[in-house]
Scaffold this motif. Sequence first.
Motif, PDB file in Angstrom:
ATOM      1  N   ALA A   1      35.884 -10.341  31.508  1.00  0.00           N
ATOM      2  CA  ALA A   1      34.889  -8.881  31.344  1.00  0.00           C
ATOM      3  C   ALA A   1      35.490  -7.973  32.499  1.00  0.00           C
ATOM      4  N   LYS A   2      35.821  -8.440  33.620  1.00  0.00           N
ATOM      5  CA  LYS A   2      36.284  -7.462  34.624  1.00  0.00           C
ATOM      6  C   LYS A   2      37.581  -6.973  34.170  1.00  0.00           C
ATOM      7  N   ILE A   3      38.604  -7.751  33.685  1.00  0.00           N
ATOM      8  CA  ILE A   3      39.846  -7.202  33.076  1.00  0.00           C
ATOM      9  C   ILE A   3      39.689  -6.144  32.179  1.00  0.00           C
TER      10      ILE A   3
ATOM     11  N   VAL B   1      42.420   0.454  40.711  1.00  0.00           N
ATOM     12  CA  VAL B   1      42.233  -0.341  39.746  1.00  0.00           C
ATOM     13  C   VAL B   1      43.562  -1.166  39.140  1.00  0.00           C
ATOM     14  N   LEU B   2      44.663  -0.546  39.321  1.00  0.00           N
ATOM     15  CA  LEU B   2      45.775  -1.174  39.365  1.00  0.00           C
ATOM     16  C   LEU B   2      46.068  -2.530  40.210  1.00  0.00           C
ATOM     17  N   LEU B   3      45.517  -2.104  41.463  1.00  0.00           N
ATOM     18  CA  LEU B   3      45.757  -3.281  42.524  1.00  0.00           C
ATOM     19  C   LEU B   3      44.926  -4.284  41.999  1.00  0.00           C
ATOM     20  N   GLN B   4      43.440  -4.094  41.483  1.00  0.00           N
ATOM     21  CA  GLN B   4      42.478  -5.353  41.304  1.00  0.00           C
ATOM     22  C   GLN B   4      43.149  -5.903  39.909  1.00  0.00           C
ATOM     23  N   LEU B   5      43.694  -5.098  38.937  1.00  0.00           N
ATOM     24  CA  LEU B   5      44.346  -5.733  37.764  1.00  0.00           C
ATOM     25  C   LEU B   5      45.578  -6.797  38.097  1.00  0.00           C
ATOM     26  N   ALA B   6      46.370  -6.323  39.028  1.00  0.00           N
ATOM     27  CA  ALA B   6      47.245  -7.129  39.314  1.00  0.00           C
ATOM     28  C   ALA B   6      47.054  -8.563  40.192  1.00  0.00           C
ATOM     29  N   LYS B   7      45.882  -8.174  40.910  1.00  0.00           N
ATOM     30  CA  LYS B   7      45.161  -9.415  41.534  1.00  0.00           C
ATOM     31  C   LYS B   7      44.545 -10.329  40.550  1.00  0.00           C
ATOM     32  N   GLN B   8      43.925  -9.932  39.390  1.00  0.00           N
ATOM     33  CA  GLN B   8      43.372 -10.742  38.281  1.00  0.00           C
ATOM     34  C   GLN B   8      44.487 -11.513  37.518  1.00  0.00           C
ATOM     35  N   ALA B   9      45.790 -10.810  37.598  1.00  0.00           N
ATOM     36  CA  ALA B   9      46.873 -11.199  36.845  1.00  0.00           C
ATOM     37  C   ALA B   9      47.514 -12.444  37.428  1.00  0.00           C
TER      38      ALA B   9
ATOM     39  N   GLU C   1      57.353  -8.753  41.968  1.00  0.00           N
ATOM     40  CA  GLU C   1      56.168  -9.311  42.651  1.00  0.00           C
ATOM     41  C   GLU C   1      55.101  -8.553  41.772  1.00  0.00           C
ATOM     42  N   ALA C   2      55.067  -7.350  41.883  1.00  0.00           N
ATOM     43  CA  ALA C   2      54.067  -6.335  41.260  1.00  0.00           C
ATOM     44  C   ALA C   2      54.234  -5.989  39.923  1.00  0.00           C
ATOM     45  N   LYS C   3      54.891  -6.867  39.032  1.00  0.00           N
ATOM     46  CA  LYS C   3      55.061  -6.709  37.712  1.00  0.00           C
ATOM     47  C   LYS C   3      53.890  -6.767  37.113  1.00  0.00           C
ATOM     48  N   MET C   4      53.340  -6.121  36.028  1.00  0.00           N
ATOM     49  CA  MET C   4      51.944  -6.018  35.457  1.00  0.00           C
ATOM     50  C   MET C   4      51.887  -6.663  34.124  1.00  0.00           C
ATOM     51  N   PRO C   5      51.433  -8.058  34.207  1.00  0.00           N
ATOM     52  CA  PRO C   5      51.469  -8.935  32.878  1.00  0.00           C
ATOM     53  C   PRO C   5      50.511  -8.311  31.850  1.00  0.00           C
ATOM     54  N   ILE C   6      49.585  -7.430  32.297  1.00  0.00           N
ATOM     55  CA  ILE C   6      48.403  -7.011  31.610  1.00  0.00           C
ATOM     56  C   ILE C   6      49.029  -5.717  31.027  1.00  0.00           C
ATOM     57  N   GLU C   7      48.666  -5.459  29.466  1.00  0.00           N
ATOM     58  CA  GLU C   7      49.207  -4.136  28.860  1.00  0.00           C
ATOM     59  C   GLU C   7      48.202  -3.200  29.693  1.00  0.00           C
ATOM     60  N   LEU C   8      48.853  -1.935  29.804  1.00  0.00           N
ATOM     61  CA  LEU C   8      47.975  -0.975  30.612  1.00  0.00           C
ATOM     62  C   LEU C   8      47.890   0.147  29.471  1.00  0.00           C
ATOM     63  N   PRO C   9      46.693   0.692  29.536  1.00  0.00           N
ATOM     64  CA  PRO C   9      46.386   1.746  28.679  1.00  0.00           C
ATOM     65  C   PRO C   9      46.861   3.155  29.456  1.00  0.00           C
ATOM     66  N   HIS C  10      46.783   4.321  28.905  1.00  0.00           N
ATOM     67  CA  HIS C  10      47.135   5.443  29.723  1.00  0.00           C
ATOM     68  C   HIS C  10      45.958   6.249  30.024  1.00  0.00           C
ATOM     69  N   VAL C  11      45.874   7.037  30.996  1.00  0.00           N
ATOM     70  CA  VAL C  11      44.521   7.565  31.593  1.00  0.00           C
ATOM     71  C   VAL C  11      44.503   8.758  30.208  1.00  0.00           C
ATOM     72  N   ALA C  12      43.150   9.113  30.326  1.00  0.00           N
ATOM     73  CA  ALA C  12      42.416  10.084  29.218  1.00  0.00           C
ATOM     74  C   ALA C  12      42.956  11.377  29.651  1.00  0.00           C
ATOM     75  N   ALA C  13      43.180  11.881  30.844  1.00  0.00           N
ATOM     76  CA  ALA C  13      43.627  13.533  31.033  1.00  0.00           C
ATOM     77  C   ALA C  13      44.146  13.654  32.193  1.00  0.00           C
ATOM     78  N   VAL C  14      44.633  14.855  32.454  1.00  0.00           N
ATOM     79  CA  VAL C  14      45.190  15.122  33.614  1.00  0.00           C
ATOM     80  C   VAL C  14      44.388  16.457  33.997  1.00  0.00           C
ATOM     81  N   CYS C  15      43.658  16.661  35.419  1.00  0.00           N
ATOM     82  CA  CYS C  15      42.842  17.784  35.375  1.00  0.00           C
ATOM     83  C   CYS C  15      43.456  18.713  36.747  1.00  0.00           C
ATOM     84  N   VAL C  16      43.735  19.983  36.243  1.00  0.00           N
ATOM     85  CA  VAL C  16      44.434  20.779  37.185  1.00  0.00           C
ATOM     86  C   VAL C  16      43.641  22.179  37.088  1.00  0.00           C
ATOM     87  N   TYR C  17      44.190  23.020  38.165  1.00  0.00           N
ATOM     88  CA  TYR C  17      43.637  24.294  38.057  1.00  0.00           C
ATOM     89  C   TYR C  17      44.344  25.218  36.926  1.00  0.00           C
ATOM     90  N   PRO C  18      43.774  26.477  36.689  1.00  0.00           N
ATOM     91  CA  PRO C  18      44.331  26.959  35.291  1.00  0.00           C
ATOM     92  C   PRO C  18      45.743  27.550  35.364  1.00  0.00           C
TER      93      PRO C  18
END
Lengths: 316, 304
Positions: free
Chosen positions: A43-45, A295-303, A86-103
């Motif tokens: 569930a955590k992953i 979150v990436l750090l924790q995912l890599a830890k889980q993996a 060492e930091a290769k991510m064996p879990i497939e990663l989604p992309h983020v929802a959006a990028v938020c900037v000034y007008p």
Amino acid sequence: MVLSFAPARQRFDTADLRTPLIDEVGTLDRVSRLTKRSIKNDAKIEGLRLTLSMIDLTTLEGADTPGKVRQLCAKARHLHDGAHSEAKMPIELPHVAAVCVYPSLVGVAKAELEGTNIAVASVATAFPSGQAPIDAKLTDTRSAVEQGADEIDMVISRGRFLSGDEPYAFDEIATIKEACGSAHLKVILETGELGTLDRVRRASDLAMHAGADFIKTSTGKVQPAATLPVTLVMLEAIRDFYYDTGKRIGMKPAGGISKAKLALQYLVMLRETLGEDWMTPTLFRFGASSLANDVLLQLAKQATGRYQSPDYFSVD
Amino acid sequence: MSTDSTQSSSLEQPSVADGAEPETQRLGVLKTYKLFVGGKFPRTESGRYDPLAAPSGDLIANVSRGSRKDFREAVVAARAAQSGWAGRSAYNRGQILYRIAEVLEGRKAQFREELELCGLSSEDASSEVAHAIDTWVHYAGWCDKFQQLFSTVNPVASSHFNFTLLEPTGVVAIVAAEEGGLAGLTAALAPAIASGNTCIALASERFPLSAITFGEVLHTSDVPAGVVNLLTGRRSELIEHIASHLDVNAVVSYDPDPDRRKRLQEEAVHNVKRVILREPGHGPSPYAILDTTEAKTTWHPIGT
């Protein structure tokens, strides 16, 4: 709650809008129980991956440059390519929802994210204070939309709201919503300046009835920013609004959420208040800049089973 | 502070007046020794405690059995404190190390008592505490001197001014010597923090009391929170997590067990940690500071 949705253009009387009072002690108690749920590995992953897909990667500094925004967009597209073996991510990663900037930087972000599913969000309406005449706010909003912003994060006029001028705050949101056209509107309540949970609930109700697609806790420029109790009150407001009108409003806690563990607690709260329908980036977002890396750090830890170091992940 | 129950009862024998009620023996209050992480004294996250018995078999205290999550928290605290500690002037670090010696001197009696409870003779306990204090003074002096001794100006065949300076390695995990709870811990800690490293030390399993009481000394002697973190627990359980944590830059181990030494070296490869295996019993020496530093060489162009 009895609400008459009058024909368009007829003034909505905010005095008719009834808002329940909030039991602060009960809210805090509920929050403290929600933060103690045990989350098992699978569930955590899944929760961490969902968190990544809900992030609005944000940069809102006076010192933002087109280069900084391009770099942020690159991060949004490639969260972690794992150059270091060492930091290769064996879990497939989604992309983020959006990028938020000034007008002023919407154009840069839009061009960078061409061809991806990542949305461009822009703050508008004299962010973060909201202390500007309505004409200036409208110009601000329209310019962001014209440059291609898919989502507009507006701030409410807290000064007017706190002095009791609720119709003004309501009409302002409705006017900005009109100016947004097809762009989604997120309404920032800046709960850190509202003072009580009762006012948070009141502002949430006003914003939703005025046409908000999302309600959002904070600008990130005021302390306290997003907190769990405030978010719970807003989620309950969304739930009641859904029961009344059948419309699903999104929620975005923003500011101060930088650890994966805290993000998972928000997801637990979301799941137990609004249910699985809301467990999607179209209805829940995190406004954050450093959360993605944790979150990436924790995912890599889980993996890998090994605790990770930020040394092997990008700086921003 | 923790006292053995027989001792405290003999000290606090209630005076019995003629015809008074039968005497009641005071029950000694046993202390639960907590961890020292980030300048605070948390209980172990795992909720596990190991009873610690005196050689006589009497229960002396309950000692936290630290878990991998406690270790992780300690690494976070050490990492957060590292740049600030390394950024202090060498002179200031020396002052703070000397302050540790001063505060330790003021609490000699308590350390002696705890070491005696764990089975040391009175003479051995006294000499161990004195040795620990002297060691802190020794390394306090070296803080602003080792750089002059070990850094070099290197002759090169081009028009460059070429020099090598030492920088702290970063976050250093320490597996303290099993013998000599206080002196062993000091011998490992002092040279590591002298150069600007921050530490997570796993205390001796047989003499854990002085380690945590030493945390109380650190707490009151100007050492910034997180610079030294002290854990108690079982090395068999923790060694793997110490070795594999990617945010730990070096491990100094006094653990003689060959299997655990091997495991440590194997797991350390993932981020190429420095592994320093030491035998206990060496006196203080500036070369111990050198072990947890990195040499940085600079080529500075010079005109002809």
